[in-house]
Design an enzyme around this catalytic site. Structure first.
Site, PDB file in Angstrom:
ATOM      1  NE  ARG A   1      -2.005   1.932   3.543  1.00 26.95           N
ATOM      2  CZ  ARG A   1      -2.544   2.375   4.687  1.00 26.95           C
ATOM      3  NH1 ARG A   1      -3.801   2.072   4.970  1.00 26.95           N
ATOM      4  NH2 ARG A   1      -1.851   3.087   5.534  1.00 26.95           N
TER       5      ARG A   1
ATOM      6  CE1 TYR B   1      -5.125   6.005   7.916  1.00 27.36           C
ATOM      7  CE2 TYR B   1      -4.731   5.681   5.572  1.00 27.36           C
ATOM      8  CZ  TYR B   1      -4.926   5.168   6.833  1.00 27.36           C
ATOM      9  OH  TYR B   1      -4.890   3.823   7.026  1.00 27.36           O
TER      10      TYR B   1
ATOM     11  CG  ASP C   1      -7.017   3.529   3.279  1.00 24.22           C
ATOM     12  OD1 ASP C   1      -8.114   4.011   2.914  1.00 24.22           O
ATOM     13  OD2 ASP C   1      -6.834   2.978   4.381  1.00 24.22           O
TER      14      ASP C   1
ATOM     15  CG  HIS D   1      -8.565   6.734   6.113  1.00 28.91           C
ATOM     16  ND1 HIS D   1      -9.092   7.352   7.207  1.00 28.91           N
ATOM     17  CD2 HIS D   1      -8.134   5.526   6.550  1.00 28.91           C
ATOM     18  CE1 HIS D   1      -8.968   6.548   8.263  1.00 28.91           C
ATOM     19  NE2 HIS D   1      -8.396   5.436   7.887  1.00 28.91           N
TER      20      HIS D   1
ATOM     21  CD  GLU E   1      -8.119   0.397   2.661  1.00 29.59           C
ATOM     22  OE1 GLU E   1      -7.142  -0.199   2.155  1.00 29.59           O
ATOM     23  OE2 GLU E   1      -8.220   0.590   3.878  1.00 29.59           O
TER      24      GLU E   1
ATOM     25  CD  GLU F   1     -10.285   0.810   7.250  1.00 26.75           C
ATOM     26  OE1 GLU F   1      -9.494   0.285   6.455  1.00 26.75           O
ATOM     27  OE2 GLU F   1     -10.001   1.759   7.976  1.00 26.75           O
TER      28      GLU F   1
ATOM     29  NE  ARG G   1      -9.668  -2.192   3.704  1.00 26.32           N
ATOM     30  CZ  ARG G   1      -8.553  -2.603   4.316  1.00 26.32           C
ATOM     31  NH1 ARG G   1      -7.889  -3.645   3.846  1.00 26.32           N
ATOM     32  NH2 ARG G   1      -8.116  -1.981   5.396  1.00 26.32           N
TER      33      ARG G   1
ATOM     34  CD  GLU H   1      -4.537  -2.658   6.570  1.00 26.91           C
ATOM     35  OE1 GLU H   1      -5.714  -2.850   6.934  1.00 26.91           O
ATOM     36  OE2 GLU H   1      -4.032  -1.528   6.480  1.00 26.91           O
TER      37      GLU H   1
ATOM     38  CD1 TRP I   1      -8.121  11.789   9.994  1.00 21.91           C
ATOM     39  CD2 TRP I   1      -8.701   9.740  10.622  1.00 21.91           C
ATOM     40  NE1 TRP I   1      -6.970  11.079  10.189  1.00 21.91           N
ATOM     41  CE2 TRP I   1      -7.290   9.816  10.575  1.00 21.91           C
ATOM     42  CE3 TRP I   1      -9.309   8.514  10.985  1.00 21.91           C
ATOM     43  CZ2 TRP I   1      -6.466   8.722  10.885  1.00 21.91           C
ATOM     44  CZ3 TRP I   1      -8.501   7.442  11.301  1.00 21.91           C
ATOM     45  CH2 TRP I   1      -7.082   7.543  11.245  1.00 21.91           C
TER      46      TRP I   1
END
Ligand code: EZ4
Ligand code: CO
Length: 401
Positions: free
Chosen positions: A147, A159, A209, A211, A235, A261, A282, A338, A401
């Protein structure tokens, strides 16, 4: 057999973890991860006050019945706190079942479907040169998937970029505040991937990612801009409470999408899976109801050619990672796992038998999950309040975030 005790252990060997340890009348024990980053004590109280009393005297062999009892019996259903508590019980009961059977848990889940669990590492850096050397360090250690996150000029706190080898977004006390600018981000990230792909060739698997920070249309633009660099996945491109939003992203890009996630049940992703709006799901053992419920999600995903890509950041304990590896090894539609190594302090508190070799993780072959908690050592690291950051736009508006 009967459950005679269940202990909720809160420890902070560098970061906070909540663990459930179930004890049976013949002395067999099982462990489950119950860590919900930034909201740890809510789950600890849920377990101590509302779940543990109901476990005493139950038959540990009845995993499905206990799962249904805790899910339907709470009346309120779903939600991260409830589902993390259920996950901890479920994981500990699978650990016990494996020990009773004398088999590693993956054997109880149908046995090995592959030689090992392909994992991805986390490269990052303050500029393109350091990103390239970070990726190179993973490649030299045998990783086949990486990643890539990078500092964006004009954004001070981004991030996924670590100062050292360990990345930890939760900070002591109340939440840190970061500032976010989508135009700066969109202008910079494609160039980072152009450089990485040019340096490492076509076969290294690359991931990124987002995020949760983009609108669906912005995510479509980024995905399109990244197409020449053939990512394995983009992601969390946009917040996923609105599953419909992924239709817009899909209309604009063939960059594969991964999400989930923060999901805690199958109900969070039925549309995403059944409309094939994503490529990787995920969800994790610890936050999506344990091995029992995660298997249900992955089985639904398999029908739609969606593969697993479980979250595995350091706030998921070695107990969760151990459980994930058993499930990853057994399911037909495994994609990627991951993997962020834990600190030496965390590894010592959670003795485990999984090992990394040739870009893959391999679960322990001993009966059960092959992981435990050293309660004496855990007691030496008392809980320290910590929170995840929040993000604001440059005008102060609170953002994702
Ligand atoms: O921010 O686990 O893909 N990994 C991630 C993580 C999450 C943290 C939140 O607790 O997005 O780093
Ligand atoms: Co993520």
């Amino acid at each position: 057999m009967k459950i005679v005790e269940a202990r909720v252990i809160v420890t902070c060997p560098g970061r906070n973890f909540v663990t459930l340890k179930i004890v049976c009348d013949d002395g067999t024990t099982g462990v489950g991860d119950a860590t919900l980053n930034g909201r740890e004590l809510a789950v600890a109280a849920y377990l101590r006050e509302h779940v543990v009393p109901a476990l005493i005297g139950r038959d540990p062999a009845r995993i499905e019945d206990t799962w249904q009892y805790l899910y339907k019996g709470s009346y309120w259903r779903r939600g991260p706190v409830t589902m993390t508590a259920i996950a901890a019980v479920d994981t500990a009961l699978w650990d016990i079942k494996g020990k009773v059977a004398g088999l590693p848990v993956y054997q109880l889940l149908g046995g090995r479907s592959r030689s090992g669990v392909l994992v991805y590492g986390h490269a990052s850096g303050p500029d393109v040169e350091s990103v390239l050397s970070s990726v190179a360090s993973y490649v030299s250690r045998g990783y086949r998937a990486v990643r890539v996150q990078a500092v964006v000029p004009g954004i001070s706190d981004i991030y996924g970029v670590s100062a050292g080898p360990l990345y930890e977004p939760a900070t002591a006390g109340v939440a840190d505040e970061a500032v976010w600018s989508t135009p700066h981000y969109l202008a910079h990230i494609p160039a980072v991937f152009a450089a990485v792909r040019a340096e490492f060739g076509p076969t290294l698997q690359l991931l990124h990612d987002v995020h949760h920070r983009l609108t669906p249309l912005e995510a479509g633009r980024l995905g399109k801009a990244l197409e020449p660099y053939a990512l394995t996945w983009m992601e969390d491109p946009t917040p996923a409470e609105l599953q419909d939003a992924f239709r817009v992203i899909r209309q604009h890009t063939t960059t594969p999408l991964a999400v989930g996630e923060v999901f805690n049940t199958i109900w969070d992703c039925t549309q995403l899976i059944q409309e094939r709006l994503i490529d990787y799901i995920r969800t994790t053992v610890v936050h999506a109801g344990g091995i029992t419920h995660l298997r249900r999600i992955f089985d639904l995903a398999a029908l739609y050619q969606v593969r697993s890509g479980s979250h595995g950041a350091t706030d998921l304990s070695p107990v969760c990672l151990s459980a994930a590896l058993h499930l990853d090894l057994a399911i037909p539609n495994f994609g990627l796992q991951e993997y962020m190594p834990h600190t030496a302090e965390t590894d010592a508190v959670f003795p485990h038998g999984y090992r990394f070799a040739d870009g893959m993780l391999h679960p322990a072959e001993e009966p059960g999950l092959g992981v435990d908690i050293d309660e004496e050592l855990a007691a030496a690291y008392p809980y320290r309040p910590a929170a995840l950051p929040v993000n604001r736009l440059t005008d102060g508006t609170l953002h994702d975030w």
